[in-house]
Design a protein around this motif. Structure first.
Motif, PDB file in Angstrom:
ATOM      1  N   SER A 266       0.847  -1.188   0.000  1.00 17.46           N
ATOM      2  CA  SER A 266       0.000   0.000   0.000  1.00 17.46           C
ATOM      3  C   SER A 266       0.882   1.238   0.000  1.00 17.46           C
ATOM      4  O   SER A 266       1.849   1.308   0.759  1.00 17.46           O
ATOM      5  CB  SER A 266      -0.919   0.007   1.226  1.00 17.46           C
ATOM      6  OG  SER A 266      -1.870  -1.025   1.128  1.00 17.46           O
TER       7      SER A 266
ATOM      8  N   LYS B  74      -8.339   8.783  -3.680  1.00 21.87           N
ATOM      9  CA  LYS B  74      -7.230   8.028  -4.273  1.00 21.87           C
ATOM     10  C   LYS B  74      -6.401   8.874  -5.232  1.00 21.87           C
ATOM     11  O   LYS B  74      -6.013   8.449  -6.333  1.00 21.87           O
ATOM     12  CB  LYS B  74      -7.738   6.786  -5.005  1.00 21.87           C
ATOM     13  CG  LYS B  74      -8.664   5.895  -4.187  1.00 21.87           C
ATOM     14  CD  LYS B  74      -7.968   5.238  -3.026  1.00 21.87           C
ATOM     15  CE  LYS B  74      -8.895   4.300  -2.269  1.00 21.87           C
ATOM     16  NZ  LYS B  74      -8.284   3.723  -1.080  1.00 21.87           N
TER      17      LYS B  74
ATOM     18  N   GLU C  31      -3.120  10.459  -6.619  1.00 23.45           N
ATOM     19  CA  GLU C  31      -1.708  10.068  -6.570  1.00 23.45           C
ATOM     20  C   GLU C  31      -0.831  11.234  -6.126  1.00 23.45           C
ATOM     21  O   GLU C  31      -1.248  12.406  -6.121  1.00 23.45           O
ATOM     22  CB  GLU C  31      -1.268   9.587  -7.958  1.00 23.45           C
ATOM     23  CG  GLU C  31      -2.076   8.431  -8.504  1.00 23.45           C
ATOM     24  CD  GLU C  31      -1.718   7.096  -7.877  1.00 23.45           C
ATOM     25  OE1 GLU C  31      -0.758   7.057  -7.090  1.00 23.45           O
ATOM     26  OE2 GLU C  31      -2.396   6.092  -8.175  1.00 23.45           O
TER      27      GLU C  31
ATOM     28  N   TYR D 297      -4.704   5.356   1.371  1.00 24.67           N
ATOM     29  CA  TYR D 297      -3.788   4.356   0.819  1.00 24.67           C
ATOM     30  C   TYR D 297      -4.405   3.682  -0.401  1.00 24.67           C
ATOM     31  O   TYR D 297      -5.619   3.546  -0.516  1.00 24.67           O
ATOM     32  CB  TYR D 297      -3.444   3.291   1.866  1.00 24.67           C
ATOM     33  CG  TYR D 297      -2.797   3.872   3.094  1.00 24.67           C
ATOM     34  CD1 TYR D 297      -1.481   4.319   3.068  1.00 24.67           C
ATOM     35  CD2 TYR D 297      -3.518   3.992   4.278  1.00 24.67           C
ATOM     36  CE1 TYR D 297      -0.896   4.870   4.185  1.00 24.67           C
ATOM     37  CE2 TYR D 297      -2.939   4.539   5.412  1.00 24.67           C
ATOM     38  CZ  TYR D 297      -1.627   4.981   5.357  1.00 24.67           C
ATOM     39  OH  TYR D 297      -1.056   5.527   6.477  1.00 24.67           O
ATOM     40  N   LYS D 298      -3.520   3.255  -1.303  1.00 25.45           N
ATOM     41  CA  LYS D 298      -3.935   2.526  -2.488  1.00 25.45           C
ATOM     42  C   LYS D 298      -3.028   1.319  -2.665  1.00 25.45           C
ATOM     43  O   LYS D 298      -1.833   1.389  -2.404  1.00 25.45           O
ATOM     44  CB  LYS D 298      -3.855   3.435  -3.724  1.00 25.45           C
ATOM     45  CG  LYS D 298      -4.322   2.785  -5.020  1.00 25.45           C
ATOM     46  CD  LYS D 298      -4.237   3.774  -6.178  1.00 25.45           C
ATOM     47  CE  LYS D 298      -4.663   3.132  -7.494  1.00 25.45           C
ATOM     48  NZ  LYS D 298      -4.580   4.079  -8.629  1.00 25.45           N
ATOM     49  N   ARG D 299      -3.603   0.197  -3.133  1.00 25.20           N
ATOM     50  CA  ARG D 299      -2.856  -1.054  -3.273  1.00 25.20           C
ATOM     51  C   ARG D 299      -2.136  -1.106  -4.611  1.00 25.20           C
ATOM     52  O   ARG D 299      -2.702  -0.784  -5.667  1.00 25.20           O
ATOM     53  CB  ARG D 299      -3.828  -2.226  -3.165  1.00 25.20           C
ATOM     54  CG  ARG D 299      -3.190  -3.541  -2.710  1.00 25.20           C
ATOM     55  CD  ARG D 299      -2.688  -3.461  -1.310  1.00 25.20           C
ATOM     56  NE  ARG D 299      -2.426  -4.790  -0.725  1.00 25.20           N
ATOM     57  CZ  ARG D 299      -1.660  -4.964   0.319  1.00 25.20           C
ATOM     58  NH1 ARG D 299      -1.063  -3.931   0.894  1.00 25.20           N
ATOM     59  NH2 ARG D 299      -1.483  -6.170   0.822  1.00 25.20           N
ATOM     60  N   TYR D 300      -0.865  -1.531  -4.586  1.00 28.98           N
ATOM     61  CA  TYR D 300      -0.059  -1.689  -5.782  1.00 28.98           C
ATOM     62  C   TYR D 300       0.540  -3.093  -5.816  1.00 28.98           C
ATOM     63  O   TYR D 300       0.864  -3.668  -4.779  1.00 28.98           O
ATOM     64  CB  TYR D 300       1.076  -0.663  -5.829  1.00 28.98           C
ATOM     65  CG  TYR D 300       0.612   0.762  -5.989  1.00 28.98           C
ATOM     66  CD1 TYR D 300       0.391   1.305  -7.251  1.00 28.98           C
ATOM     67  CD2 TYR D 300       0.397   1.561  -4.877  1.00 28.98           C
ATOM     68  CE1 TYR D 300      -0.040   2.616  -7.398  1.00 28.98           C
ATOM     69  CE2 TYR D 300      -0.045   2.870  -5.004  1.00 28.98           C
ATOM     70  CZ  TYR D 300      -0.256   3.392  -6.270  1.00 28.98           C
ATOM     71  OH  TYR D 300      -0.689   4.688  -6.410  1.00 28.98           O
TER      72      TYR D 300
ATOM     73  N   ASP E 175     -12.273  -0.741  -4.009  1.00 27.77           N
ATOM     74  CA  ASP E 175     -12.087   0.689  -3.783  1.00 27.77           C
ATOM     75  C   ASP E 175     -11.983   1.031  -2.304  1.00 27.77           C
ATOM     76  O   ASP E 175     -11.397   2.051  -1.932  1.00 27.77           O
ATOM     77  CB  ASP E 175     -13.241   1.475  -4.403  1.00 27.77           C
ATOM     78  CG  ASP E 175     -13.208   1.427  -5.927  1.00 27.77           C
ATOM     79  OD1 ASP E 175     -12.116   1.195  -6.484  1.00 27.77           O
ATOM     80  OD2 ASP E 175     -14.270   1.618  -6.549  1.00 27.77           O
TER      81      ASP E 175
ATOM     82  N   ASN F 115     -10.365  -0.731  -0.154  1.00 29.38           N
ATOM     83  CA  ASN F 115      -9.151  -1.388   0.338  1.00 29.38           C
ATOM     84  C   ASN F 115      -9.412  -2.735   0.993  1.00 29.38           C
ATOM     85  O   ASN F 115      -8.538  -3.275   1.669  1.00 29.38           O
ATOM     86  CB  ASN F 115      -8.373  -0.487   1.316  1.00 29.38           C
ATOM     87  CG  ASN F 115      -7.561   0.567   0.598  1.00 29.38           C
ATOM     88  OD1 ASN F 115      -7.151   0.377  -0.544  1.00 29.38           O
ATOM     89  ND2 ASN F 115      -7.346   1.704   1.239  1.00 29.38           N
TER      90      ASN F 115
END
Length: 762
Positions: free
Chosen positions: A76, A131, A133, A159-162, A178, A180
């Protein structure tokens, strides 16, 4: 008299008054009890709802690492939520327009809509975008600085998942939504451990119900989630996926494929590749072209939308865990183990195969793949011949009670409990349903369905001394400081067969690879045990016949084995679902399709996993590769002397002055070069284009023609896979048409078209 009457009236009045007081106070008391004790908490909550606004603050989701503990498979990263505070903007029309125009340009939103939202006096919290960046956040910060905006816009961390490796291990990892939260894969299975505990942003409201400024806010910090360290090795996983994709393309596979590698002692899964797969960074894009073609043939509307939903579910599903398949002759390693363990057979017991067996109730006999029969052979020879009647004989001798007991002991009647969602249960004939025909057909791996993870787990028991392991993906769960919160259970579930039975079967399976019907999985320099499988999809064929009386049988081509034979460490199962033999050159068999893929995977991974090379005498004399010495940077004279000592030939491209320096060598230092092969030395003063050559298509060439074609193309080849006289090239390490430097070594994996597993039963 009058006085007495008056007194009575007073007493009645007082009594009535007391009664009214008691009733009144009683009602008040009851009301107080009701509102304070019964309804109190609800009213208190309502009051807080009116005076407070609570916003969740997400916790940082835990990181997922591969087995090395250094490669990040899922993480994240910080993003931001853009929030308007209209209260600070509403009275300044010019500022409202600046904010609306600026944010609309950065966030690509409608400026007029934003302008209207900035005019809501009394509001301190209006979410504009989630979300966002880092680069967009930086533009907003600069915009605020340039326009001296201190209030009116807020950036709240989120936070965003990568998934840094894209499609690698996608069907294992899954992905998040969306919010998480995990939706499939490990992200779903370990949701509680990964998600952590959300925090809260609590803000006050005034008597009019509007937000108070941020000075009145309180923050309860979020607790980050735990990290996962997997048994999956990213290198192993990538190799499995590479060769699986090559097999799918080469043999025109119509219904997906699986490759799974397991540590036979611990049950840890080193790699689990499936097809179709997807990119968890963009999970709603369908990558599989076969699935896309099916959708595109449908008319626009609900039918196409439903097909798209099914296609997405198909590409997200882990075929190795959630799908069932017929194991075919791979299962014979289990049936053979049962017979030896029960003392019904030894490796030297004989049986006569006449090519078929007849059974009451069946119109036609059940055939061996060799319709003329194998004659009288020992069990060792019978397994190496993959003789169906031999295993029908073992099944009949075991009987349904003993057969079902071992079937349960090997784990085929229960789910394995692997830590992935959606594990399917097997479909087997129950003890009550199992007649003689059902028994003998199951004995050679047909007409029942299991999962690939059940089969690899059973093969590990055959390899490791007879112990049924617990397959698992996560090795340990750790906190933010690296402390282990929980470790995987690596204990054995039970012992299925004895160590002596395990050793006997392993030795027979080793011979099967060296000189039996599993030669397609042969790996030069390693002692490998293996068994092929080519199973008929009978149920599907029966359904197809209802629609089309000319429908062809479809097959599953598989290969399962383990290495090294002396002390097995790693088991590998490869299977391909529905090879299209009409368009792939006529290939359907496990030995021809799955065998070379198995061989290529093991050839690349066994050295990586630290398994030492052990050449046989023939391999040492005929097939052993050597290692290219390091001569780059040396003078030409020094290089030639070193190559002559190594027994290698050489070509020189460029100047041939002995004092010139070698600028490059092909093959590079430390890489394989065939015995008596050559190293191409580059000095200076040459045309780059003259050094390149195009890799030919070696597919289906025999060894002699492949070596000749390589020579005239200024290439070298190293040989892997089947050593049969009729073997042909099935895989090549560099794709045809690619331009490489002269002297490059191309690995060729050989296999045979012979089909040793298919049976025919009406």
């Amino acid at each position: 008299m009058a006085k007495g009457t008056t007194e009575k009236i007073k007493k009645k009045a007082l009594g009535l008054m007391y009664a009214l007081l008691i009733v009144g106070f009683g009602a008040a008391a009851i009301s107080l009890v009701h509102w304070q004790l019964i309804e109190g908490e609800e009213l208190k909550s309502a009051a807080l709802e009116q005076s407070l606004r609570s916003t969740g603050l997400p916790a940082m989701r835990g990181t997922i690492y591969d087995a090395t503990g250094t490669k990040v498979l899922a993480q994240s990263a910080s993003v931001w939520t853009v929030v308007l505070e209209p209260h600070y903007l509403a009275d300044n029309d010019n500022l409202r327009r600046i904010v609306a125009n600026g944010l609309s340009e950065i966030l690509e939103l409608d400026a007029m809509e934003l302008y209207e939202r900035t005019g809501v006096a009394g509001s301190y919290y209006d979410v504009v975008e989630r979300k966002v960046e880092t680069d967009v956040r930086d533009r907003i910060v600069k915009f605020m600085e340039d326009n001296k905006i201190s209030d009116g816009i807020r950036l709240i961390p989120d936070y965003k998942r990568y998934y840094p490796y894209g499609t690698v291990a996608s069907n294992i990892l899954g992905f998040t939504g969306d919010d998480n939260s995990g939706l499939v894969g490990l992200e779903l299975y370990y949701e509680e451990e990964l998600s952590g505990s959300a925090g809260r942003l609590v803000a006050a409201k005034n008597a009019f119900g509007t937000d108070m400024p941020f000075e009145y806010e309180q923050i309860v910090e979020a607790q980050d989630g735990y990290d996962l360290v997997l048994t999956i090795d990213e290198t192993v996983q990538s190799v499995l996926e590479k060769y699986l994709a090559e097999g799918i393309e080469k043999f025109k596979i119509q219904n997906g494929a699986v490759a799974v590698m397991m540590d036979v002692d611990t049950g840890g899964i080193l790699g689990l590749a499936t097809h179709p797969n997807f990119d968890p960074n963009d999970p709603f894009t369908i990558l599989d072209q076969n699935l896309l073609k099916e959708i595109e043939t449908l008319p626009e509307g609900e039918e196409r939308q439903e097909a798209r939903r099914e296609a997405l579910n198909t590409q997200w599903r882990n075929k190795g865990v959630s799908d069932l398949y017929y194991p075919g002759s791979v299962y014979k390693m289990c049936t053979g183990s049962m017979g030896i363990e029960e003392g019904i057979i030894t490796e030297d017991t004989t049986y006569t195969c006449k090519g078929y067996e007849k059974f009451e109730g069946l119109k036609d006999p059940i055939h061996c793949w060799n319709h003329s029969g194998h004659g009288t052979t020992t069990f060792r020879e019978g397994l190496c011949n993959s003789c169906n009647p031999w295993f029908m004989h073992i099944g009949a001798e075991l009987g349904p009670d003993v057969f079902c007991r071992y079937r349960q002991a090997f784990g085929f009647e229960d789910k394995t409990g692997i830590d992935l969602p959606g594990e399917a249960g097997s479909i087997l004939h129950s003890r009550e349903e199992m007649g003689k025909v059902e028994l003998v057909v199951e004995s050679f791996g047909q007409n029942f369905s299991i999962t690939p993870i059940q089969m690899i787990t059973a093969s590990a028991a055959v390899a490791n001394g007879g112990y049924l392991v617990r397959p698992h993906i996560v090795d340990r769960i750790v906190d933010g400081d690296g402390n282990i919160v929980k470790s995987a259970d690596k204990s054995y579930r039970r012992q299925v067969i004895s160590e002596s039975t395990s050793a006997t079967l392993s030795d027979i399976l080793r011979q099967n690879v060296a000189s039996g019907t599993a030669r397609g999985g042969y790996v030069s320099g390693y002692r490998v045990c293996g068994k092929t499988g080519t199973s008929e999809k009978v149920d599907k064929h029966n359904q197809d016949l209802l629609k089309d009386p000319t429908a062809r049988m479809t097959y599953i081509a598989s290969y399962c084995g383990f290495a090294p034979a002396e002390d097995p460490k790693y088991a590998l199962l490869v299977f391909f679902d529905e090879p299209d033999d009409l368009n792939n050159g006529g290939y359907t068999a496990g030995n021809a399709i799955a065998g070379p893929i198995f061989s290529a995977i093991m050839q690349e991974l066994l050295p990586y996993l630290g398994v030492e090379v052990m050449y046989s005498e023939d391999e040492y004399n005929e097939q052993r590769d050597t290692v290219a010495p390091s001569v780059a940077g040396k003078t030409l004279g020094e290089a030639l002397e070193e190559l002559e000592e190594a027994g290698l030939e050489y070509d020189i491209i460029g100047g041939e002055d002995p004092d010139q320096r070698i600028t490059e060598q092909i093959p590079e230092r430390g890489t394989s070069v065939p015995q008596n092969g050559k190293v191409v030395l580059y000095t200076s003063g040459y045309d780059v284009n003259s050094t390149l050559t195009e890799v030919p298509d070696f597919f289906e060439m025999d060894l002699a023609n492949a070596v000749f074609q390589a020579a005239i193309s200024d290439l070298q080849v190293t040989i892997n896979g089947s050593r049969d006289d009729d073997a042909v090239v099935m895989l090549q390490g560099i794709e045809p048409g690619v331009k490489v430097k002269k002297g490059t070594v191309v690995t060729l994996t050989f296999g045979s078209k012979v089909n040793t597993d298919i049976y025919t039963a009406e």
